[in-house]
Design a protein around this motif. Structure first.
Motif, short mmCIF file in Angstrom:
data_model
loop_
_atom_site.label_atom_id
_atom_site.label_comp_id
_atom_site.label_asym_id
_atom_site.label_seq_id
_atom_site.Cartn_x
_atom_site.Cartn_y
_atom_site.Cartn_z
N GLN A 44 51.71 41.17 31.37
CA GLN A 44 52.41 41.67 30.36
C GLN A 44 51.72 43.24 29.89
N GLN A 45 50.48 43.02 29.68
CA GLN A 45 49.58 44.35 29.24
C GLN A 45 49.88 45.39 30.36
N GLU A 46 49.79 44.92 31.33
CA GLU A 46 49.94 45.98 32.68
C GLU A 46 51.22 46.57 32.69
N LYS A 47 52.23 45.62 32.38
CA LYS A 47 53.69 46.15 32.43
C LYS A 47 53.87 47.46 31.28
N GLU A 48 53.36 46.99 30.08
CA GLU A 48 53.66 47.74 29.04
C GLU A 48 52.74 49.17 29.15
N VAL A 49 51.68 49.14 29.63
CA VAL A 49 50.90 50.34 29.92
C VAL A 49 51.50 51.42 30.98
N THR A 50 51.90 50.63 31.85
CA THR A 50 52.48 51.45 33.08
C THR A 50 53.98 51.75 32.84
N GLY A 51 54.56 51.14 31.89
CA GLY A 51 56.08 51.55 31.55
C GLY A 51 57.22 50.69 32.00
N LEU A 52 56.47 49.47 32.65
CA LEU A 52 57.70 48.66 33.23
C LEU A 52 58.27 47.94 32.17
N PHE A 53 59.62 47.35 32.38
CA PHE A 53 60.25 46.53 31.65
C PHE A 53 59.69 45.18 31.74
N GLU A 54 59.99 44.36 30.61
CA GLU A 54 59.14 43.07 30.63
C GLU A 54 59.69 42.08 31.77
N THR A 55 60.97 42.49 32.13
CA THR A 55 61.62 41.46 33.19
C THR A 55 61.19 42.06 34.34
N ALA A 56 60.83 43.16 34.66
CA ALA A 56 60.71 44.00 36.09
C ALA A 56 59.63 42.98 36.81
N GLU A 57 59.45 42.97 38.01
CA GLU A 57 58.47 42.45 38.65
C GLU A 57 57.17 43.65 38.95
N LEU A 58 56.12 43.03 38.78
CA LEU A 58 54.85 43.69 38.85
C LEU A 58 54.42 43.68 40.30
N ALA A 59 54.64 44.61 41.10
CA ALA A 59 54.43 44.64 42.51
C ALA A 59 52.99 44.60 42.87
N THR A 60 52.20 45.40 41.92
CA THR A 60 50.69 45.75 42.33
C THR A 60 49.95 45.49 40.78
N ARG A 61 48.85 45.20 41.20
CA ARG A 61 47.81 45.06 39.90
C ARG A 61 46.63 45.91 40.11
N LEU A 62 46.11 46.93 39.07
CA LEU A 62 45.06 47.58 39.16
C LEU A 62 43.63 46.88 39.11
N LEU A 63 42.88 46.94 39.69
CA LEU A 63 41.44 46.09 39.57
C LEU A 63 40.35 47.39 39.82
N TYR A 64 39.27 46.99 39.05
CA TYR A 64 38.26 48.01 39.44
C TYR A 64 36.88 47.14 39.76
N PHE A 65 35.92 47.99 40.41
CA PHE A 65 34.53 47.80 40.61
C PHE A 65 33.49 48.65 39.96
N ASP A 66 32.52 48.30 39.26
CA ASP A 66 31.68 49.21 38.55
C ASP A 66 30.58 49.27 39.77
N LEU A 67 30.38 50.72 39.97
CA LEU A 67 29.18 50.76 41.01
C LEU A 67 27.85 50.97 40.65
N ILE A 68 27.83 51.03 39.29
CA ILE A 68 26.62 51.00 38.51
C ILE A 68 25.78 49.87 38.87
N VAL A 69 26.43 48.77 39.09
CA VAL A 69 25.37 47.45 39.15
C VAL A 69 24.91 47.61 40.49
N ILE A 70 25.29 48.23 41.37
CA ILE A 70 24.58 48.31 43.00
C ILE A 70 23.30 49.04 42.68
N SER A 71 22.27 48.29 43.48
CA SER A 71 20.97 48.73 43.54
C SER A 71 20.69 49.67 45.10
N LYS A 72 20.34 50.66 45.14
CA LYS A 72 19.99 51.36 46.39
C LYS A 72 18.69 50.97 46.98
#
Lengths: 202, 51
Positions: free
Chosen positions: A174-202
């Protein structure tokens, strides 16, 4: 990362690959379509750059392919107490932040290579380890804090990204639809995910 | 034509607060996931790469 490291070669996914390699089949029609028909346009329009791993013993076989592009994550917060004053044009402090990121636009693994019994990790997981490592590598020319992906909103790809440490950017569809400008009834084909590289140790 | 690649929208309100909070929390966990082996493998892949 044994299989990709020992038995494959990383290449730019270009016309030569398209002309000389067998058709890439990762079992997803949309991804196959992208890596067959759209990939060169994306590259020529500088919207993203695509790479692939080809098999050393048969260079016509594309084992995995992915597209990356520069991106950023911007946040904008207007403190609640100030919100009411917006209309009166009173100077207010906004909290804006921008984090450099790399977007994985497309990622697919040849369906014949998804799981190799002798490998500890799947090819998809090896590929993700490579992408993360690439962007924390000392030779990387730009700073990059996050890896972002616009995953198909389906069980298998979402499970794959979460297994690899990715977090959904929005708490609900629901939140993703609101922010990306989709109607509530529209199908959300994709979802945004992230990975924080700061946790990786070299 | 394949589905267009979506760019990240500007995060506002709850989404922004939550994201900033997670980003700050991750700083406290800086370099806690050992990736030495993976980075070494990545260097070998890049050395062998045909660009």
């Amino acid at each position: 990362m044994a299989f990709l490291e020992d038995k494959c070669t990383l290449r730019v996914y270009n016309k030569e690959v398209l002309d000389n390699c067998q058709a890439f089949d990762c079992g997803n029609a949309d991804l196959n379509d992208f890596f067959t028909n759209d990939v060169l346009n994306y590259t020529s329009e500088l919207l993203g750059k695509s790479y692939c791993f080809t098999l050393d013993e048969d260079e016509s076989v594309v084992v995995a392919a992915f597209t990356v592009a520069n991106d950023s994550i911007k946040t904008f917060i207007l403190p609640n107490a100030r919100k009411k004053k917006v209309i009166t044009s009173i100077p207010r402090q906004k909290q804006m932040k921008s984090y450099p990121a790399v977007m994985i636009g497309r990622l697919g693994v040849n369906k014949e290579f998804r799981k190799i019994p002798s490998e500890d990790k799947s090819i998809g997981d090896q590929l993700m380890d490579f992408i993360k490592s690439w962007f924390v590598d000392g030779s990387n020319k730009t700073g990059c804090r996050f890896v972002v992906v616009d995953s198909y909103n389906e069980i298998a790809p979402l499970k794959y990204y979460k297994r690899n440490g990715f977090t959904e950017m929005f708490s609900s569809e629901q939140q993703e639809k609101e922010v990306t400008g989709l109607f509530e009834t529209a199908e959300l084909a994709t979802r945004l995910l992230y990975f924080d590289l700061i946790v990786i140790s070299k | 034509m394949a589905i267009a690649i979506k760019s990240v929208p500007i995060l506002k309100d709850k989404a922004a607060v939550s994201f900033n909070r997670n980003a700050k929390a991750s700083v406290a966990k800086k370099a806690t996931i050992k990736f030495t082996k993976e980075i070494a493998a990545s260097s070998k892949i890049l050395a062998k790469a045909q660009f």
